[in-house]
Enzyme design. Sequence first.
Site, PDB file in Angstrom:
ATOM      1  N   HIS A 290     149.905 -49.254  23.382  1.00  0.00           N
ATOM      2  CA  HIS A 290     151.345 -49.012  23.550  1.00  0.00           C
ATOM      3  C   HIS A 290     151.965 -48.607  22.220  1.00  0.00           C
ATOM      4  O   HIS A 290     152.736 -47.634  22.146  1.00  0.00           O
ATOM      5  CB  HIS A 290     151.997 -50.290  24.091  1.00  0.00           C
ATOM      6  CG  HIS A 290     153.488 -50.246  24.147  1.00  0.00           C
ATOM      7  ND1 HIS A 290     154.194 -49.962  25.304  1.00  0.00           N
ATOM      8  CD2 HIS A 290     154.432 -50.466  23.178  1.00  0.00           C
ATOM      9  CE1 HIS A 290     155.488 -50.000  25.051  1.00  0.00           C
ATOM     10  NE2 HIS A 290     155.661 -50.307  23.765  1.00  0.00           N
ATOM     11  N   GLU A 291     151.644 -49.326  21.148  1.00  0.00           N
ATOM     12  CA  GLU A 291     152.218 -49.024  19.844  1.00  0.00           C
ATOM     13  C   GLU A 291     151.694 -47.699  19.292  1.00  0.00           C
ATOM     14  O   GLU A 291     152.456 -46.913  18.703  1.00  0.00           O
ATOM     15  CB  GLU A 291     151.931 -50.163  18.861  1.00  0.00           C
ATOM     16  CG  GLU A 291     152.502 -51.505  19.274  1.00  0.00           C
ATOM     17  CD  GLU A 291     154.001 -51.458  19.544  1.00  0.00           C
ATOM     18  OE1 GLU A 291     154.694 -50.617  18.959  1.00  0.00           O
ATOM     19  OE2 GLU A 291     154.481 -52.270  20.361  1.00  0.00           O
TER      20      GLU A 291
ATOM     21  N   HIS B 287     153.638 -44.975  20.850  1.00  0.00           N
ATOM     22  CA  HIS B 287     154.926 -44.768  20.194  1.00  0.00           C
ATOM     23  C   HIS B 287     154.779 -43.805  19.015  1.00  0.00           C
ATOM     24  O   HIS B 287     155.581 -42.891  18.828  1.00  0.00           O
ATOM     25  CB  HIS B 287     155.489 -46.100  19.684  1.00  0.00           C
ATOM     26  CG  HIS B 287     156.338 -46.838  20.678  1.00  0.00           C
ATOM     27  ND1 HIS B 287     157.381 -46.242  21.353  1.00  0.00           N
ATOM     28  CD2 HIS B 287     156.307 -48.139  21.094  1.00  0.00           C
ATOM     29  CE1 HIS B 287     157.959 -47.135  22.145  1.00  0.00           C
ATOM     30  NE2 HIS B 287     157.321 -48.285  22.011  1.00  0.00           N
TER      31      HIS B 287
ATOM     32  N   GLU C  58     160.225 -46.733  26.096  1.00  0.00           N
ATOM     33  CA  GLU C  58     159.347 -47.855  26.402  1.00  0.00           C
ATOM     34  C   GLU C  58     158.495 -47.551  27.640  1.00  0.00           C
ATOM     35  O   GLU C  58     157.306 -47.849  27.668  1.00  0.00           O
ATOM     36  CB  GLU C  58     160.156 -49.131  26.614  1.00  0.00           C
ATOM     37  CG  GLU C  58     160.723 -49.729  25.345  1.00  0.00           C
ATOM     38  CD  GLU C  58     159.664 -50.021  24.307  1.00  0.00           C
ATOM     39  OE1 GLU C  58     158.602 -50.594  24.660  1.00  0.00           O
ATOM     40  OE2 GLU C  58     159.878 -49.668  23.137  1.00  0.00           O
TER      41      GLU C  58
END
Length: 303
Positions: free
Chosen positions: A144-145, A148, A223
């Site tokens: 997930h990071e 980003h 998100e």
Amino acid sequence: MFKRIALFLATNLAVLILLGIVMSVLQNVFGIRLGNNGGILVMAAVFGFGGSLISLLMSKWIAKRTTGAYVIEQPRNETEQWLVATVRRQAEAAGIGMPEVAIYDAPEINAFATGANRNSALVAVSTGLMRAMSRDEAEAVLAHEVSHVANGDMVTMALIQGVLNTFVLFAARIVGGWIDAMLGGQRESRGPGIFYFVVVMVLDVVFGLIASMIAMAFSRYREFRADAGGAQLAGRHKMIAALQRLSQTYGQSTLPNQVQAFGISGAVGHGFSRLMRSHPPLEERIEALRNAPEQRPSGVVMR
């Protein structure tokens, strides 16, 4: 909840008001009249983008200093070796440079990514995450990071904030000048009256509130996008499992305000308070992943 919203609003609006006061002073120093919209727009852009770009360029340094994050340069144990190896593999799959990998001491399950360059970013996880999550769940959080970073969310957020700041500073002065002229008569040769500055400060607050809502709406959107990227890199079942673990153990975040919007979890609200939140509810994020088409873990470069 409302205390945190009030603090967030007060911080952002205080910055805008301070920028507005400095801009108004310089406006008089350089003799930029209210009718000179081009000059006001240039000054608004300089101040509006200046603060957000400086924050972006300093984001890694600020994150390390405020969280006390330890950057893993030479892994000291098997856990640190796994963290570095996992981030390296995901970064290669996402088509970005290897980020710095760090651990910061905090009880909650959380992680964040930041940095001005997608090829020189920082990915950090909390000690609480490493204690509470399985390797599969932690892998999904890291994915997930990394997503980003691959999506360029930090840069995009800074640019959006710069545009919104410029709009607030410019619109407040144009509307304030119009109201001042309507109520105070023709003062163009003598400059704006005291009523103009009062109106502008009020408009800075009102427009700043609207701008914050727009910025937070984009933050919630990114998100969902990072969750989808995490599912592509690590597998949808792992990403769902990680979010479910967060929903079971979520507590108050200890991340500093400067990097809180980049954490994997953040406080959510309902009604008006939801408009000022950087993260959508975890149950909505889980549902979005469940309804998304099945994708295999990615070895393909993300663009």
